[in-house]
Design an enzyme around this catalytic site. Structure first.
Site, PDB file in Angstrom:
ATOM      1  N   TYR A 181     -10.417  -1.477   0.286  1.00  0.00           N
ATOM      2  CA  TYR A 181     -10.211  -2.643  -0.411  1.00  0.00           C
ATOM      3  C   TYR A 181     -11.328  -3.416  -0.805  1.00  0.00           C
ATOM      4  O   TYR A 181     -11.833  -3.810  -1.898  1.00  0.00           O
ATOM      5  CB  TYR A 181      -9.066  -3.674   0.264  1.00  0.00           C
ATOM      6  CG  TYR A 181      -9.008  -5.043  -0.428  1.00  0.00           C
ATOM      7  CD1 TYR A 181      -8.135  -4.807  -1.743  1.00  0.00           C
ATOM      8  CD2 TYR A 181      -9.217  -5.930   0.100  1.00  0.00           C
ATOM      9  CE1 TYR A 181      -8.146  -6.204  -2.301  1.00  0.00           C
ATOM     10  CE2 TYR A 181      -9.128  -7.277  -0.683  1.00  0.00           C
ATOM     11  CZ  TYR A 181      -8.490  -7.244  -1.813  1.00  0.00           C
ATOM     12  OH  TYR A 181      -8.423  -8.591  -2.353  1.00  0.00           O
ATOM     13  N   SER A 227     -13.136 -11.100  -2.775  1.00  0.00           N
ATOM     14  CA  SER A 227     -12.609 -11.199  -1.596  1.00  0.00           C
ATOM     15  C   SER A 227     -13.666 -11.270  -0.545  1.00  0.00           C
ATOM     16  O   SER A 227     -14.857 -10.712  -0.591  1.00  0.00           O
ATOM     17  CB  SER A 227     -11.786  -9.911  -1.137  1.00  0.00           C
ATOM     18  OG  SER A 227     -11.563  -9.986   0.348  1.00  0.00           O
ATOM     19  N   ALA A 258      -4.923  -7.638  -8.948  1.00  0.00           N
ATOM     20  CA  ALA A 258      -5.620  -6.657  -8.226  1.00  0.00           C
ATOM     21  C   ALA A 258      -4.685  -5.642  -7.345  1.00  0.00           C
ATOM     22  O   ALA A 258      -3.421  -5.995  -7.133  1.00  0.00           O
ATOM     23  CB  ALA A 258      -6.618  -7.232  -7.003  1.00  0.00           C
ATOM     24  N   ARG A 259      -5.141  -4.341  -6.838  1.00  0.00           N
ATOM     25  CA  ARG A 259      -4.377  -3.899  -5.958  1.00  0.00           C
ATOM     26  C   ARG A 259      -4.620  -4.365  -4.538  1.00  0.00           C
ATOM     27  O   ARG A 259      -5.925  -4.166  -4.324  1.00  0.00           O
ATOM     28  CB  ARG A 259      -4.691  -2.257  -5.818  1.00  0.00           C
ATOM     29  CG  ARG A 259      -3.811  -1.498  -5.116  1.00  0.00           C
ATOM     30  CD  ARG A 259      -4.035   0.084  -5.069  1.00  0.00           C
ATOM     31  NE  ARG A 259      -3.132   0.774  -4.329  1.00  0.00           N
ATOM     32  CZ  ARG A 259      -3.325   1.391  -3.163  1.00  0.00           C
ATOM     33  NH1 ARG A 259      -4.151   0.885  -2.297  1.00  0.00           N
ATOM     34  NH2 ARG A 259      -2.394   2.106  -2.475  1.00  0.00           N
TER      35      ARG A 259
END
Length: 320
Positions: A142, A116, A72-73
């Site tokens: 994000y 997340s 992931a970024r």
């Protein structure tokens, strides 16, 4: 070790590497490490080059049974991109969709996505922990990108029949952890007075070993099919308790001052550190009862021992 293969993306990262090492230790499934560049895992298991941001580089998946997608970024405190949401979407959404579509076309049975807790939000009220079935409320680019990736994956799963499993961890710690957790331990070694001795919040954390245990459980458990799971150590700590637990191992007596929490919050906001204030003083709790019941799973590692291991590893690295 059987011929069944599990592709782990982001295998050079903190979570991905831990998953690969656990699979190697268990010797039940063959991990294939998908990495952007040379890896210390080379020679331990098969590796393939995979850049999540590139539309040209997709790993071969014909022999893969399960994909664990940890690449992931990642969220950073000081975002440098002029359009952060677009940058996160390019990697976390578009890259994930490309990988998942190829996985489905290649006959991959199950796709486990490491999302997340930021999909749920940033802060919880007393007595109202986040739950897996809450209406998502991401507050930053994000978190938005992770939610959009989840939604796209569920759609691909419905279209193709590939099983989708989503895991939303809170802050992950463990030996070798970096970023904010490492900064906290660095502060404790400086023996400076820290005005954090009276913070009475509640934060859910997850040790890397507990997170990996849940991920591995999701590989073959029938009950995990097309489910979303929250995960934690199942024991919440205040910021003050966390600092004292780390301090007990580090052995450097930073002075934790009983500074009024409202004044600390106001001071941090005055200096433009509102997000830091939220992480230090705010609560973020997750309810993992659904995870435990659905998977018949409990966190096998105690947070006290895992925090001790984390602090000891940090001390080793500072003495090298």
């Amino acid at each position: 070790m059987t011929s069944r293969r599990v592709l782990v993306t982001g295998a050079n990262g903190f979570v991905g590497r831990a998953v690969v090492l656990r699979l190697l230790r268990d010797q039940v499934l063959m991990p294939v490490a998908a990495v952007r560049s040379a890896s210390c895992l080379s020679g331990l298991c098969p590796t393939v080059i995979f850049d999540l941001s590139s539309a040209k580089e997709l790993p071969e998946l014909e022999a893969i049974d399960v994909v664990i997608h940890a690449a992931a970024r990642v969220h950073v405190m000081k975002e440098s991109s002029p359009d952060a949401l677009a940058a996160f979407r390019k990697v976390n959404v578009d890259g994930t969709v490309r990988l998942a579509r190829k996985a489905a076309q290649s006959g991959v049975r199950r796709f486990i996505f490491i999302s997340s807790i930021k999909v749920n939000g940033e802060i919880t009220l007393p007595g109202r922990p986040f739950r897996a079935d809450d209406v998502p409320a991401p507050q930053d680019p994000y978190g938005v990108s992770k939610l959009e990736a989840e939604q796209a994956l569920r759609s691909i799963g419905r279209e193709t029949g590939m099983e989708i499993v989503i895991v939303r961890p809170p802050l992950v710690y463990g030996p070798g952890v970096r970023a904010n957790f490492q900064r906290v331990m660095s502060l404790l070694t400086r023996r400076l007075p820290l005005p954090m001795g009276s913070i009475d919040n509640r934060r859910s954390l997850v040790g890397i070993n507990n997170l990996v245990d849940l991920i591995v459980t999701c590989i073959d458990r029938d009950a995990a099919r097309n489910q979303t799971f929250l995960v934690s150590d199942d024991k919440d700590l205040s910021t003050s308790e966390l600092l004292r637990c780390l301090q007990a191992t580090i052995g450097r007596k930073a002075l934790l001052l009983p500074f009024p929490e409202l004044l600390l919050t106001a001071a941090l906001r005055l200096f433009g550190m509102g997000s830091v204030s939220q992480r230090l003083c705010g609560s973020l709790q997750v309810d993992i009862s659904q995870t435990k019941k659905t998977l018949d799973w409990t966190a096998p590692y105690s947070p006290e021992k895992e925090l001790q291991k984390t602090a000891l590893k940090f001390l080793e690295s500072t003495n090298d």
